[in-house]
Design an enzyme around this catalytic site. Structure first.
Site, PDB file in Angstrom:
ATOM      1  N   GLN A 136       0.845  -1.200   0.000  1.00  0.00           N
ATOM      2  CA  GLN A 136       0.000   0.000   0.000  1.00  0.00           C
ATOM      3  C   GLN A 136       0.872   1.239   0.000  1.00  0.00           C
ATOM      4  O   GLN A 136       1.918   1.268   0.641  1.00  0.00           O
ATOM      5  CB  GLN A 136      -0.896  -0.003   1.228  1.00  0.00           C
TER       6      GLN A 136
HETATM    7  N1  LIG Z   1      -6.198 -14.724 -10.198  1.00  0.00           N
HETATM    8  C1  LIG Z   1      -5.144 -14.598  -9.393  1.00  0.00           C
HETATM    9  N2  LIG Z   1      -5.300 -13.933  -8.229  1.00  0.00           N
HETATM   10  C2  LIG Z   1      -4.222 -13.806  -7.427  1.00  0.00           C
HETATM   11  C3  LIG Z   1      -2.967 -14.309  -7.797  1.00  0.00           C
HETATM   12  N3  LIG Z   1      -2.099 -14.004  -6.820  1.00  0.00           N
HETATM   13  C4  LIG Z   1      -2.797 -13.349  -5.862  1.00  0.00           C
HETATM   14  N4  LIG Z   1      -4.070 -13.216  -6.235  1.00  0.00           N
HETATM   15  C5  LIG Z   1      -5.141 -12.520  -5.488  1.00  0.00           C
HETATM   16  O1  LIG Z   1      -4.775 -11.161  -5.323  1.00  0.00           O
HETATM   17  C6  LIG Z   1      -5.251 -10.659  -4.090  1.00  0.00           C
HETATM   18  C7  LIG Z   1      -4.143  -9.977  -3.322  1.00  0.00           C
HETATM   19  O2  LIG Z   1      -3.147 -10.851  -2.918  1.00  0.00           O
HETATM   20  P1  LIG Z   1      -2.159 -10.564  -1.723  1.00  0.00           P
HETATM   21  O3  LIG Z   1      -1.232 -11.707  -1.668  1.00  0.00           O
HETATM   22  O4  LIG Z   1      -2.874 -10.165  -0.514  1.00  0.00           O
HETATM   23  O5  LIG Z   1      -1.395  -9.294  -2.290  1.00  0.00           O
HETATM   24  P2  LIG Z   1      -0.224  -8.500  -1.582  1.00  0.00           P
HETATM   25  O6  LIG Z   1       0.741  -8.177  -2.663  1.00  0.00           O
HETATM   26  O7  LIG Z   1       0.303  -9.254  -0.448  1.00  0.00           O
HETATM   27  O8  LIG Z   1      -0.947  -7.194  -1.125  1.00  0.00           O
HETATM   28  P3  LIG Z   1      -0.525  -6.240   0.066  1.00  0.00           P
HETATM   29  O9  LIG Z   1      -0.239  -7.098   1.229  1.00  0.00           O
HETATM   30  O10 LIG Z   1      -1.675  -5.319   0.258  1.00  0.00           O
HETATM   31  O11 LIG Z   1       0.690  -5.525  -0.414  1.00  0.00           O
HETATM   32  C8  LIG Z   1      -5.799 -11.868  -3.335  1.00  0.00           C
HETATM   33  O12 LIG Z   1      -7.213 -11.788  -3.444  1.00  0.00           O
HETATM   34  C9  LIG Z   1      -5.289 -13.049  -4.074  1.00  0.00           C
HETATM   35  O13 LIG Z   1      -6.215 -14.114  -4.041  1.00  0.00           O
HETATM   36  C10 LIG Z   1      -2.839 -14.991  -9.063  1.00  0.00           C
HETATM   37  O14 LIG Z   1      -1.791 -15.452  -9.463  1.00  0.00           O
HETATM   38  N5  LIG Z   1      -3.955 -15.074  -9.798  1.00  0.00           N
END
Ligand SMILES: Nc1nc2c(ncn2[C@@H]2O[C@H](COP(=O)(O)OP(=O)(O)OP(=O)(O)O)[C@@H](O)[C@H]2O)c(=O)[nH]1
Ligand SMILES: [Mg+2]
Lengths: 621, 190
Positions: free
Chosen positions: B73
């Site tokens: 974020q």
């Molecule tokens: N379709 C799809 N969705 C994904 C994939 N990887 C992650 N997501 C989705 O993306 C969303 C965010 O994933 P997070 O792992 O929380 O992302 P983050 O990068 O950790 O986000 P922050 O912690 O806010 O920085 C989740 O709803 C996951 O299910 C992917 O390879 N394909």
């Protein structure tokens, strides 16, 4: 979506033709070296440039809203379509995801505003879209048409009703009909229906006949048009709370409509047709409506009153209205930007370098950055934070619509629609900072710098004490001295005038400038006296003057020592010469005084003192 | 690393401890990717947006990784810089379906690369063009060009498409990172 692909490649072609370096397509085949992201100075990332998106709209018809409550904001645009094809209407409600079109709905009339509002209390909070067009508000839920709210009917003059009633009964007398309606229209006291107005405009009798035949059986209606629309929270200030709609109409009303059952909850009478609205507060508690009107006024309405509380007169007609707390920022047709309080006091006014084409509010909460963006006809967007110009964005075309907010998952995007239908998106850089200093307007930054004042010394303290105690005395002494000085100056001046001592003589109507030069090394010198009549009031020449000299006869001899001046014409510089011979052997020099005198007065008009140089000894060979 | 540790390493005993920093915009799938690398029984189905950062551990190719799963974020992105100095490698996750923000990712990458703690060292970077399963997502080549990776010449980097939910492409990238870190550590020792 194949059509979208085509548009993208077309846009790339366009950019190549125009030699545009701001190529920013996020496309797979895009060359990487030309991205504008490398432009490190700009505070904005150019996320999307599509100059052939073919969108034709205004700022109030652009909305950023999370239509599916999935954390990703969609761009919603009510597109006018090609208005050159009028009366054929191609208006569409377009919903974009990322930068590609997700869905579109046809609209039956030109839209004037799109507002995303919550009209139920269901979870998850999915907003509906309200589109104001013509005399109706269309509500779309999940992008499907859901409800149509129509403005209340307006009164129709009995005479007009009778005319059309007669027509329905079959005795159509075109001439009489035209005359009656025309009289009514000319009278100006009762507004006619659109149908009668259209009828009056017809020149061809045949056409008019057909028109009447077609419409006579349809019920006669008079309805107003919506000119602007905003939303107002119903009973809570929460962002996703229930809304109601605030509608401004052509017939000078402002209606507040409940969005669940579509009843008019409040009606306000505006002294003129509103063109822009700003709404704040909560309906059930307290709210304010600001309306800029076509008569050049801003009116302020509050809860419980049908008539405006305050009115602010603008010198020009408003082209945009934004509000920050109690500050109203309004852009006018005379390319000026004003800031008023809600009480009508003006804080500042800026004259902008070009006409305003669009305005929008920038409220970037995470950074506490609030500004108003003003797009100008010279292809610049100016950002004003308070009264300071904090940033200027250069764009390629005139911007006709702008909206700042969340788009997709990015918090700070600026969506722009250009004059030629382009869709541009810029993202505010995370690292961008806006300095409040501004060289164009307001005091310079240095004024705010604190001066490093040294510590007070004992002497200083004593002095101030003395000044405090003796103030009256000091003042009196000072005044005395001042008056004495003035008197002395006056006396000296009088003396010099009386003696004709100053180099510029000024009598009532004569002004002469004198200038004397000495040429030569000695013992023989040439003395040139230059005189110029500088009087500007009268053009009559000065006559009957002469020059005489006084000098030590033991040192110098002058030949001649008396020169007649027959005439001095205004403006021309005259030179009079005499030869001075140094007749002493001593190595000394003296002064020679030159007097310009009138024959009829004893005091000289003007005089000059010449310091003679030491003469070289006479070398006789 | 103590003398004893390096001795063990030289003998091939134990596992070398390395730190990696996992960065990328929010919602790019960083936490999901690290979740996939956990042992099967500790994996979770629901991943909330990270606040601040989380620590994760995993093992690959004889290296024991401590991963700093940073929050993406925008208000937490300033935290990334605090961990640049101590990191041995970087995992940069990009949501290849988020075309709006790919330029923002590029901007953040640019900031990262120009940071003094990064620019002065040869730190391997692996890019995951994540969410490749989503329709209309950019390919790894597309992401690479959108991020301007051709211009990154003083770092060893690698890009692969991935699906953090199913794990496709993840092992590939992590293996590359392990060997890159190993060789950079060996180089540093020499
Ligand atoms: N379709 C799809 N969705 C994904 C994939 N990887 C992650 N997501 C989705 O993306 C969303 C965010 O994933 P997070 O792992 O929380 O992302 P983050 O990068 O950790 O986000 P922050 O912690 O806010 O920085 C989740 O709803 C996951 O299910 C992917 O390879 N394909
Ligand atoms: Mg996370």
């Amino acid at each position: 979506m194949p059509s979208n692909k085509r548009e993208k490649s077309a846009s790339r072609q366009y950019q190549e033709i125009s030699g545009n370096t701001n190529e920013n397509e996020t496309d797979q085949t895009r060359p990487t070296t030309t991205t504008a992201a490398t432009d490190t100075k700009s505070k904005w990332l150019s996320a999307h440039n599509d100059f052939v998106a073919g969108i034709n709209t205004v700022g109030s018809c652009v909305e950023l809203v999370d239509l599916y409550a999935e954390g990703s904001v969609n761009l919603v645009i009510a597109d006018f379509g090609n208005i050159l094809l009028m009366p054929k209407i191609q208006a569409k409600l377009k919903v974009f995801k990322e930068f590609s079109l997700l869905k579109e709905n046809n609209l039956s009339d030109l839209p004037c505003a799109v507002v995303a509002c919550y009209m139920d209390t269901l979870q998850p909070r999915i907003p509906a879209l309200a589109v104001a067009s013509g005399s109706a508000v269309f509500l779309f839920k999940s992008l499907r048409p859901y409800y149509k709210f129509v403005l209340p009917q307006m009164e129709i003059a009995q005479v007009e009703k009778d005319v059309w009633h007669k027509a329905r009964e079959g005795n159509i007398d075109m001439r009489a009909m035209h005359d009656v309606l025309n009289d009514l229209h000319r009278g100006g006291t009762v507004p006619l229906t659109h149908r009668s107005l259209a009828f009056l405009q017809m020149t061809n009798t045949n056409e008019a006949h057909q028109f009447v035949e077609h419409y006579k059986t349809i019920e006669l209606k008079r309805q107003s048009c919506i000119t602007c629309m905003k939303k107002l929270n119903k009973n809570s200030a929460d962002e996703d709370a229930l809304n109601c709609l605030v509608i401004g109409t052509e017939d000078q009303h402002i209606y507040i409509i409940e969005a669940q059952a579509f009843t008019i909850m409040a009606t306000m009478n505006c002294p003129a047709t509103p063109s822009f609205l700003d709404v704040s507060g909560v309906y059930d508690v307290e709210f304010r409506i600001l309306a800029t009107c076509r008569n050049g006024y801003i009116y302020l309405f509050r809860r419980g009153s049908e008539t405006p509380r305050n009115a602010i007169y603008l010198n020009s007609i408003a082209v945009g209205l934004e509000r920050f707390g109690k500050n109203i920022i309004v852009g006018c047709m005379d390319s000026s930007l004003h800031c008023y309080t809600t009480k009508g006091k003006r804080y500042w006014k800026h004259l902008l370098p070009a006409q305003i084409t669009a305005m929008c509010q920038i409220d970037y909460r995470p950074k506490g950055f609030q500004a108003v963006a003003v797009a100008l006809a010279n292809n610049e967007i100016h950002l004003y934070k308070d009264k300071f110009l904090v940033d200027v964005i250069q764009v390629e075309e005139n911007i006709y619509a702008m909206k700042f907010g969340k788009l997709g998952r990015e918090d700070a995007t600026l969506v722009m629609i250009t004059k030629n239908g382009g869709l541009l998106v810029k993202i505010l850089k995370r690292t961008a900072t806006f300095e409040e200093s501004d060289t164009l307007h307001g005091p310079p930054k240095e004024q705010q710098v604190k001066i490093d004042v040294p510590k007070r010394t004992k002497l200083y303290v004593d002095q101030t004490l003395r000044e405090k105690e003796q103030a009256e005395n000091m003042y009196r002494i000072f005044q005395q001295d001042l008056i004495r000085l003035k008197l002395l100056t006056g006396k000296e001046f009088l003396k010099s005038v009386q003696a004709g001592l100053n180099p510029i003589a000024k009598t009532k109507n004569e002004a002469i400038r004198i200038n004397a030069e000495v040429h030569g090394l000695g013992p023989r010198f040439k003395l040139t006296v230059k005189l110029q009549n500088t009087s500007s009031t009268s053009l009559t020449p000065i006559i009957d003057l002469f020059i005489s000299f006084t000098y030590d006869e033991n040192i110098y001899s002058l030949n001649p020592n008396y020169i007649e001046i027959p005439i001095l014409i205004t403006g021309i510089e005259y030179g009079f010469c005499t030869f001075v011979t140094c007749i002493t052997d001593k190595v000394i020099s003296d002064i020679i005084k030159v007097y310009v005198c009138r024959r009829d007065s004893s005091a000289p008009l003007i005089s000059a003192v010449i310091n003679m140089p030491v003469a070289e000894p006479n070398l006789s060979i | 690393m103590g003398l004893l540790d390096s001795f063990f390493d030289w003998l091939g005993f134990g596992k070398r401890e390395v730190n990696v920093l996992v960065v990328g915009l929010d919602n790019s799938g960083k936490s999901s990717l690290l979740n996939y690398l956990r042992p099967r029984e500790t994996q979770t189905d629901f991943i909330a947006p990270t606040v601040g950062f989380n620590l994760e551990h995993f093992v690959c190719k004889g290296l024991s990784f401590t991963a700093f799963d940073m929050s993406g974020q925008s208000r937490y992105r300033t935290l990334w810089g605090n961990y640049y100095r101590t990191t041995n490698g970087i995992i940069f996750v990009v949501d290849s379906s988020d075309k709006t923000r790919i330029l923002v990712a590029r901007e953040e990458l640019q900031q990262l690369l120009s940071h003094p703690d990064i620019s002065s060292r040869n730190i391997p970077i692996v890019f995951f063009a994540n969410k490749m399963d989503i329709r209309d997502a950019l390919s790894d080549v597309g992401v690479s060009s959108a991020l301007g990776l051709d211009g990154v010449t003083n770092k060893s980097w690698h890009i692969c498409s991935s699906n953090a939910l199913k794990g496709e492409g993840v092992a590939d990238g992590i293996e590359w990172l392990s060997s890159a870190i190993k060789s950079s550590l060996d180089q540093a020792r020499r």
